[in-house]
Design a protein around this motif. Structure first.
Motif, PDB file in Angstrom:
ATOM      1  N   UNK A 184       0.835  -1.198   0.000  1.00 30.09           N
ATOM      2  CA  UNK A 184       0.000   0.000   0.000  1.00 30.09           C
ATOM      3  C   UNK A 184       0.872   1.252   0.000  1.00 30.09           C
ATOM      4  N   UNK A 185       0.366   2.318  -0.603  1.00 30.03           N
ATOM      5  CA  UNK A 185       1.095   3.578  -0.643  1.00 30.03           C
ATOM      6  C   UNK A 185       0.586   4.505   0.449  1.00 30.03           C
ATOM      7  N   UNK A 186       1.506   5.242   1.044  1.00 25.76           N
ATOM      8  CA  UNK A 186       1.160   6.221   2.061  1.00 25.76           C
ATOM      9  C   UNK A 186       0.381   7.343   1.394  1.00 25.76           C
ATOM     10  N   UNK A 187      -0.690   7.783   1.994  1.00 23.82           N
ATOM     11  CA  UNK A 187      -1.527   8.816   1.377  1.00 23.82           C
ATOM     12  C   UNK A 187      -0.828  10.177   1.358  1.00 23.82           C
ATOM     13  N   UNK A 188      -0.023  10.469   2.351  1.00 25.06           N
ATOM     14  CA  UNK A 188       0.622  11.779   2.431  1.00 25.06           C
ATOM     15  C   UNK A 188       1.835  11.879   1.503  1.00 25.06           C
ATOM     16  N   UNK A 189       2.727  10.904   1.575  1.00 24.33           N
ATOM     17  CA  UNK A 189       3.960  11.000   0.792  1.00 24.33           C
ATOM     18  C   UNK A 189       3.922  10.197  -0.499  1.00 24.33           C
ATOM     19  N   UNK A 190       3.042   9.223  -0.603  1.00 25.82           N
ATOM     20  CA  UNK A 190       2.955   8.412  -1.805  1.00 25.82           C
ATOM     21  C   UNK A 190       4.032   7.338  -1.888  1.00 25.82           C
ATOM     22  N   UNK A 191       4.698   7.058  -0.764  1.00 25.98           N
ATOM     23  CA  UNK A 191       5.748   6.043  -0.735  1.00 25.98           C
ATOM     24  C   UNK A 191       5.181   4.738  -0.196  1.00 25.98           C
ATOM     25  N   UNK A 192       5.769   3.599  -0.608  1.00 25.77           N
ATOM     26  CA  UNK A 192       5.264   2.309  -0.117  1.00 25.77           C
ATOM     27  C   UNK A 192       5.471   2.141   1.379  1.00 25.77           C
ATOM     28  N   UNK A 193       4.459   1.603   2.051  1.00 23.11           N
ATOM     29  CA  UNK A 193       4.534   1.362   3.485  1.00 23.11           C
ATOM     30  C   UNK A 193       4.127  -0.079   3.772  1.00 23.11           C
ATOM     31  N   UNK A 194       4.553  -0.598   4.930  1.00 21.06           N
ATOM     32  CA  UNK A 194       4.174  -1.936   5.369  1.00 21.06           C
ATOM     33  C   UNK A 194       2.774  -1.884   5.960  1.00 21.06           C
ATOM     34  N   UNK A 195       2.261  -3.050   6.360  1.00 24.42           N
ATOM     35  CA  UNK A 195       0.929  -3.110   6.937  1.00 24.42           C
ATOM     36  C   UNK A 195       0.827  -2.316   8.237  1.00 24.42           C
ATOM     37  N   UNK A 196       1.956  -2.267   8.986  1.00 25.09           N
ATOM     38  CA  UNK A 196       1.926  -1.536  10.252  1.00 25.09           C
ATOM     39  C   UNK A 196       2.143  -0.038  10.081  1.00 25.09           C
ATOM     40  N   UNK A 197       2.365   0.435   8.852  1.00 26.55           N
ATOM     41  CA  UNK A 197       2.481   1.863   8.588  1.00 26.55           C
ATOM     42  C   UNK A 197       3.899   2.386   8.500  1.00 26.55           C
ATOM     43  N   UNK A 198       4.903   1.538   8.763  1.00 26.87           N
ATOM     44  CA  UNK A 198       6.294   1.990   8.661  1.00 26.87           C
ATOM     45  C   UNK A 198       6.756   1.928   7.210  1.00 26.87           C
ATOM     46  N   UNK A 199       7.733   2.747   6.822  1.00 31.32           N
ATOM     47  CA  UNK A 199       8.199   2.733   5.428  1.00 31.32           C
ATOM     48  C   UNK A 199       8.797   1.382   5.060  1.00 31.32           C
ATOM     49  N   UNK A 200       8.524   0.932   3.854  1.00 31.40           N
ATOM     50  CA  UNK A 200       9.027  -0.350   3.361  1.00 31.40           C
ATOM     51  C   UNK A 200      10.415  -0.131   2.775  1.00 31.40           C
ATOM     52  N   UNK A 201      11.456  -0.616   3.449  1.00 28.77           N
ATOM     53  CA  UNK A 201      12.843  -0.354   3.072  1.00 28.77           C
ATOM     54  C   UNK A 201      13.285  -1.153   1.839  1.00 28.77           C
ATOM     55  N   UNK A 202      12.431  -2.002   1.283  1.00 27.97           N
ATOM     56  CA  UNK A 202      12.806  -2.732   0.077  1.00 27.97           C
ATOM     57  C   UNK A 202      12.804  -1.824  -1.146  1.00 27.97           C
ATOM     58  N   UNK A 203      12.183  -0.671  -1.036  1.00 30.12           N
ATOM     59  CA  UNK A 203      12.057   0.222  -2.172  1.00 30.12           C
ATOM     60  C   UNK A 203      13.044   1.376  -2.074  1.00 30.12           C
ATOM     61  N   UNK A 204      13.540   1.776  -3.233  1.00 28.81           N
ATOM     62  CA  UNK A 204      14.596   2.784  -3.326  1.00 28.81           C
ATOM     63  C   UNK A 204      14.188   4.117  -2.707  1.00 28.81           C
ATOM     64  N   UNK A 205      12.965   4.504  -2.904  1.00 25.69           N
ATOM     65  CA  UNK A 205      12.545   5.821  -2.420  1.00 25.69           C
ATOM     66  C   UNK A 205      12.464   5.883  -0.897  1.00 25.69           C
ATOM     67  N   UNK A 206      12.432   4.733  -0.208  1.00 25.65           N
ATOM     68  CA  UNK A 206      12.382   4.730   1.251  1.00 25.65           C
ATOM     69  C   UNK A 206      13.743   4.551   1.888  1.00 25.65           C
ATOM     70  N   UNK A 207      14.751   4.195   1.120  1.00 30.21           N
ATOM     71  CA  UNK A 207      16.078   4.002   1.692  1.00 30.21           C
ATOM     72  C   UNK A 207      16.733   5.351   1.913  1.00 30.21           C
ATOM     73  N   UNK A 208      17.485   5.443   3.013  1.00 23.09           N
ATOM     74  CA  UNK A 208      18.156   6.698   3.331  1.00 23.09           C
ATOM     75  C   UNK A 208      19.637   6.542   3.037  1.00 23.09           C
ATOM     76  N   UNK A 209      20.185   7.458   2.277  1.00 27.56           N
ATOM     77  CA  UNK A 209      21.619   7.439   2.006  1.00 27.56           C
ATOM     78  C   UNK A 209      22.358   8.085   3.154  1.00 27.56           C
TER      79      UNK A 209
END
Length: 126
Positions: A47-72
């Motif tokens: 599912x995508x977060x409604x505010x940021x449009x980034x993929x999130x897990x079922x519990x609402x935390x960012x899904x780190x498998x996706x590039x846009x959620x990883x922090x450099x």
């Protein structure tokens, strides 16, 4: 007695021959199912977060498998940027400083390493 011993020996030989003649039943190795979808189906995206449009897990935390959620690491420590997106070198956070060398357990620089010896020499000159 000789006849009984011969009969028992014949019985054992007969039993071993019959065991050797039966084909071994081969069991198919059970494959671990690691895919939830059937072949030919596309994997469902989270599912995508409604505010940021980034993929999130079922519990609402960012899904780190996706590039846009990883922090450099570089983007975390960066200070202000110029209009073109490059780091502004006027600020301390963006300047390239020499990396600190290894430290001892008490937190002081370990003088056995080259990086720490040069720092000491530079401090004496100044």
């Amino acid at each position: 007695m000789k006849k009984i011993l011969t009969a028992v020996l014949a019985l054992f030989m007969g039993a071993s021959v019959t065991m050797a003649q039966t084909p071994a039943t081969q069991q198919k190795p059970a494959k671990a199912e690691h895919r939830a979808e059937k072949p030919g189906q596309k994997a469902s995206r989270p599912a995508l977060d409604s505010a940021s449009g980034k993929p999130v897990k079922k519990d609402g935390t960012p899904d780190k498998r996706f590039k846009e959620n990883k922090e450099n690491k570089e983007t975390k420590a960066q200070g202000p940027l110029k209009k073109d997106g490059t780091p502004d070198k006027r600020f301390k956070e963006n300047k390239d400083g020499k990396p600190e060398g290894p430290k001892k357990a008490d937190g002081t620089p370990d003088k056995r390493f080259k990086e720490n010896k040069e720092k000491k020499a530079e401090e004496k000159k100044a």
